[in-house]
Motif scaffolding. Sequence first.
Motif, PDB file in Angstrom:
ATOM      1  N   ALA A  34       0.829  -1.207   0.000  1.00 32.18           N
ATOM      2  CA  ALA A  34       0.000   0.000   0.000  1.00 32.18           C
ATOM      3  C   ALA A  34       0.862   1.256   0.000  1.00 32.18           C
ATOM      4  O   ALA A  34       0.615   2.200  -0.758  1.00 32.18           O
ATOM      5  N   ALA A  35       1.887   1.254   0.837  1.00 30.34           N
ATOM      6  CA  ALA A  35       2.780   2.413   0.922  1.00 30.34           C
ATOM      7  C   ALA A  35       3.529   2.611  -0.399  1.00 30.34           C
ATOM      8  O   ALA A  35       3.647   3.735  -0.899  1.00 30.34           O
ATOM      9  N   SER A  37       2.617   1.638  -3.350  1.00 30.31           N
ATOM     10  CA  SER A  37       1.664   2.058  -4.380  1.00 30.31           C
ATOM     11  C   SER A  37       1.399   3.552  -4.304  1.00 30.31           C
ATOM     12  O   SER A  37       1.370   4.250  -5.318  1.00 30.31           O
ATOM     13  N   ILE A  38       1.207   4.046  -3.086  1.00 30.38           N
ATOM     14  CA  ILE A  38       0.947   5.477  -2.912  1.00 30.38           C
ATOM     15  C   ILE A  38       2.112   6.307  -3.437  1.00 30.38           C
ATOM     16  O   ILE A  38       1.929   7.258  -4.197  1.00 30.38           O
ATOM     17  N   VAL A  39       3.331   5.933  -3.032  1.00 29.03           N
ATOM     18  CA  VAL A  39       4.518   6.714  -3.413  1.00 29.03           C
ATOM     19  C   VAL A  39       4.826   6.575  -4.905  1.00 29.03           C
ATOM     20  O   VAL A  39       5.030   7.570  -5.607  1.00 29.03           O
ATOM     21  N   GLY A  42       1.744   7.842  -7.127  1.00 25.90           N
ATOM     22  CA  GLY A  42       1.589   9.285  -6.931  1.00 25.90           C
ATOM     23  C   GLY A  42       2.718  10.069  -7.568  1.00 25.90           C
ATOM     24  O   GLY A  42       2.492  11.096  -8.230  1.00 25.90           O
ATOM     25  N   SER A 153       8.559  12.772  -4.652  1.00 25.64           N
ATOM     26  CA  SER A 153       8.355  11.544  -3.870  1.00 25.64           C
ATOM     27  C   SER A 153       8.367  11.751  -2.352  1.00 25.64           C
ATOM     28  O   SER A 153       7.575  11.107  -1.651  1.00 25.64           O
ATOM     29  N   VAL A 156       4.930  13.004  -1.535  1.00 23.27           N
ATOM     30  CA  VAL A 156       3.943  11.939  -1.695  1.00 23.27           C
ATOM     31  C   VAL A 156       4.084  10.941  -0.550  1.00 23.27           C
ATOM     32  O   VAL A 156       3.089  10.379  -0.065  1.00 23.27           O
ATOM     33  N   GLY A 160       1.289   9.690   2.013  1.00 23.05           N
ATOM     34  CA  GLY A 160       1.020   8.301   2.373  1.00 23.05           C
ATOM     35  C   GLY A 160       1.007   8.104   3.875  1.00 23.05           C
ATOM     36  O   GLY A 160       0.193   7.331   4.410  1.00 23.05           O
ATOM     37  N   LEU A 163      -2.265   9.407   5.181  1.00 25.81           N
ATOM     38  CA  LEU A 163      -3.344   8.458   4.874  1.00 25.81           C
ATOM     39  C   LEU A 163      -3.289   7.259   5.812  1.00 25.81           C
ATOM     40  O   LEU A 163      -4.332   6.748   6.255  1.00 25.81           O
ATOM     41  N   HIS A 167      -6.095   6.073   8.529  1.00 23.85           N
ATOM     42  CA  HIS A 167      -6.584   4.688   8.617  1.00 23.85           C
ATOM     43  C   HIS A 167      -6.497   4.177  10.058  1.00 23.85           C
ATOM     44  O   HIS A 167      -7.401   3.479  10.544  1.00 23.85           O
ATOM     45  N   ALA A 188       5.700   4.509   4.168  1.00 22.88           N
ATOM     46  CA  ALA A 188       5.461   5.406   3.030  1.00 22.88           C
ATOM     47  C   ALA A 188       6.456   6.562   3.049  1.00 22.88           C
ATOM     48  O   ALA A 188       6.984   6.972   2.004  1.00 22.88           O
TER      49      ALA A 188
END
Length: 246
Positions: A34-35, A37-39, A42, A153, A156, A160, A163, A167, A188
């Motif tokens: 997940a981390a 993917s975000i970085v 993004g 980055s 971003v 992350g 986010l 969560h 992230a």
Amino acid sequence: MDWASLVGLILVIAGVVSGQLIEGGKLSTLLQPAAFSIVAVGTLGAVLMQSRLSTFRRGLRMLRWIIIEPPDTSKKNIQEAMVWSVVARREGFLSLERYMSTNGDPFIDKGLRLVIDGIDPIRLKDILDVDISLYEMEQRQAAKIWEAAGGYSPTVGILGAVLGLIHVMENLSEPSKLGSGIAVAFVATIYGVGLANLFFLPVSNKLKEIIGKEVTRREMLSDIFFSIALGDSPRVVEERLGSQKG
């Protein structure tokens, strides 16, 4: 092959992994899809928004230069230049036509064509200098996508992290979900800062160095063609080459 870049990349990975293990951490902690993917996504999106697609593609193709650097043909070109000078002096400019399309370098072919066509030396120099400027601009714009990625980055990564913390806050009543949320938050940030300073920015600086070498080579060739077009003797061309090498 550029062994310095390859060794550097290995050391970067080894440094991060060994540091995690020495601290008693687990490698699995750093592997957060997940981390990442975000970085990654993004940063990619931000870079695409500021770049033309053709520039972005060129920048991606240039990435291989980090490991397999384009061959430096400067010494070969100097030897060829002495031959061109002698042949042009003895047999005339038209005799240079047999050296065209023999080395796969469009810039050399263009310079030889301008000399063969009898273009005024000043005009010839201007044409080649404009060609060099356009080449440098296009290549540096392509290399800047990596510099831009290095700038985006970390931000971003912070996004992350936020986010991930959101969560966590949403699942305070479910302790089993807190660990994964906190991991995503901090990892992230690691991805964002790590990719920027250990990959994106070093790649950008290395590409700029390679581009600079190629621009210098073309400027040397431009001076050579100018000298040949002026009708300078091979000795003068050699002196000009000597100043370039110095």
